[in-house]
Design an enzyme around this catalytic site. Structure first.
Site, PDB file in Angstrom:
ATOM      1  N   LYS A  73       0.802  -1.218   0.000  1.00 22.25           N
ATOM      2  CA  LYS A  73       0.000   0.000   0.000  1.00 22.25           C
ATOM      3  C   LYS A  73       0.840   1.275   0.000  1.00 22.25           C
ATOM      4  O   LYS A  73       0.299   2.359  -0.233  1.00 22.25           O
ATOM      5  CB  LYS A  73      -0.966  -0.006   1.181  1.00 22.25           C
ATOM      6  CG  LYS A  73      -1.968  -1.129   1.172  1.00 22.25           C
ATOM      7  CD  LYS A  73      -2.847  -1.238  -0.050  1.00 22.25           C
ATOM      8  CE  LYS A  73      -3.603  -0.028  -0.441  1.00 22.25           C
ATOM      9  NZ  LYS A  73      -4.757  -0.330  -1.330  1.00 22.25           N
ATOM     10  N   SER A 290      -3.188 -12.284   3.460  1.00 22.29           N
ATOM     11  CA  SER A 290      -3.560 -12.102   2.054  1.00 22.29           C
ATOM     12  C   SER A 290      -2.464 -12.648   1.132  1.00 22.29           C
ATOM     13  O   SER A 290      -2.748 -13.003  -0.011  1.00 22.29           O
ATOM     14  CB  SER A 290      -3.877 -10.637   1.739  1.00 22.29           C
ATOM     15  OG  SER A 290      -2.726  -9.844   1.799  1.00 22.29           O
TER      16      SER A 290
HETATM   17  N1  PMP Z   1      -3.560  -7.464   1.277  1.00 24.86           N
HETATM   18  C1  PMP Z   1      -3.418  -6.625   2.310  1.00 24.86           C
HETATM   19  C2  PMP Z   1      -2.720  -7.123   3.539  1.00 24.86           C
HETATM   20  C3  PMP Z   1      -3.938  -5.332   2.234  1.00 24.86           C
HETATM   21  O1  PMP Z   1      -3.806  -4.500   3.275  1.00 24.86           O
HETATM   22  C4  PMP Z   1      -4.631  -4.939   1.068  1.00 24.86           C
HETATM   23  C5  PMP Z   1      -5.234  -3.574   0.997  1.00 24.86           C
HETATM   24  N2  PMP Z   1      -6.536  -3.529   1.578  1.00 24.86           N
HETATM   25  C6  PMP Z   1      -4.748  -5.842   0.010  1.00 24.86           C
HETATM   26  C7  PMP Z   1      -4.197  -7.097   0.165  1.00 24.86           C
HETATM   27  C8  PMP Z   1      -5.496  -5.526  -1.242  1.00 24.86           C
HETATM   28  O2  PMP Z   1      -4.847  -4.568  -2.044  1.00 24.86           O
HETATM   29  P1  PMP Z   1      -5.719  -3.540  -2.880  1.00 24.86           P
HETATM   30  O3  PMP Z   1      -6.279  -2.555  -1.912  1.00 24.86           O
HETATM   31  O4  PMP Z   1      -4.737  -2.895  -3.806  1.00 24.86           O
HETATM   32  O5  PMP Z   1      -6.780  -4.283  -3.579  1.00 24.86           O
END
Ligand code: PMP
Length: 330
Positions: A73, A290
């Site tokens: 991010k 994630s």
């Molecule tokens: N994984 C994590 C740990 C995140 O903090 C985020 C952001 N919410 C994402 C994945 C997803 O990324 P994006 O916001 O670019 O879809």
């Protein structure tokens, strides 16, 4: 040794001369913001073979936790701040405010610390202590929203606060701000294209704000329309994978472009936990949930194809998830 011998031969400089002296600039240095992006693409082939992926399929992961602030991010946050400065929406004295379940907020807090902006973050009250502590460590102010309403509740509260005092804030609005996906269109996409020598056949990424998927995917499709874009979400409304959204019941981000998605995959939360542990224990990758979900998706895609190059993105490291107990299990 007499005092005279130690006295420098140069005449002492007056305070005035010192004031006028310019700071020597070293050519190869910059501040921490210059270190955002250009993360390594890791070879995960040995790990993938252990899970039954054929030798004709390559599996690679982009190590996004190596960004300053510790996550992918940082890219979006930096682009949002720079674009707001360029267009005159953000300037000294304005408070940068946004809702964030963690990583974007932590990135804004770091960027605010470097650039001298006050940062206010609206987060659901039940997010992990580590996330709150990190944002506070960089000097951001936290405003807690109703834990039962999750990230959508934080979005609603920040909108209300900005509507009440619009002149006080710059609302970063990561869910609807095009600078979010543009960061990935201009950095993550080109990096993956170059690092995979244009051989990428599948890009697999989770959907949160959807900035990563939309920006990277859009760039890769423009380079080669045959690249398959695979979007990951939790497999049902009750599965929680921190960082990812379940779009059918969530507020759909304004920047989301459903037409880019070639395949949707629902990811199981239990499998994600197991994969996150496996990544640490078998590949030395101490990553977040994630990233575990990204690998579950990437391995599934890799097993379904006969040959190709599957690239995924590992958004952050495991430190913010320790208190969930993921790594305590066998
Ligand atoms: N994984 C994590 C740990 C995140 O903090 C985020 C952001 N919410 C994402 C994945 C997803 O990324 P994006 O916001 O670019 O879809």
């Amino acid at each position: 040794m007499s005092f005279e011998q130690l006295t420098p031969t140069m005449p002492p400089r007056s305070v005035d001369t010192l004031k006028r002296a310019t700071i020597p600039q070293l050519p190869q240095t910059g501040d921490l913001l210059a270190q955002i992006g250009n993360t390594p693409l890791l070879d995960l082939n040995h790990f993938a073979r252990g899970l039954g992926v054929s030798a004709r399929v390559g599996v690679y992961g982009k190590a996004e936790w190596l960004n300053p602030s510790g996550s992918v991010k940082a890219r979006a946050a930096l682009w949002i701040v720079q674009e707001a400065e360029r267009t005159g929406q953000l300037y000294p004295g304005k408070i940068l405010i946004d809702s964030s379940s963690g990583n974007t907020g932590i990135a804004f807090a770091l960027i605010g610390a470097i650039k001298g902006y006050e940062v206010h973050l609206v987060m659901p009250a039940n997010i992990s202590q580590e996330r709150k502590a990190l944002a506070r460590a960089y000097g951001a102010k936290l405003i807690e929203s109703d834990p039962l309403e999750g990230s959508d509740g934080a979005i609603r509260l920040v909108r209300q606060m900005v509507a009440e005092q619009p002149e006080r804030y710059f609302y970063a609005n990561q869910y609807n701000n095009p600078a979010n996906w543009l960061a990935h269109y201009q950095t993550t996409g080109p990096e993956i294209w170059q690092q995979s020598q244009g051989k990428i056949t599948h890009f697999v990424a989770g959907l949160g704000t959807t900035g990563t998927f939309v920006g990277t995917g859009r760039y890769l499709k423009e380079r080669n329309r045959h690249v398959q874009l695979v979007a990951l979400q939790p497999d049902d409304e009750l599965s929680v994978i921190e960082g990812l959204k379940y779009l059918p019941t969530a507020i759909v981000p304004g920047i989301y472009d459903a037409t880019l998605v070639d395949h949707h995959l629902g990811i199981d939360a239990e499998e994600t936990w197991a994969m996150t542990r496996r990544l640490a224990r078998q590949a030395g990758l101490f990553v977040g949930l994630s990233s575990g979900a990204a690998m579950v998706g990437a391995i599934q895609v890799a097993k379904e194809i006969e040959e190709g190059v599957v690239v995924t993105l590992l958004p952050d490291d495991g430190s913010k998830y320790v208190s969930l107990g993921i790594f305590d299990r066998d």
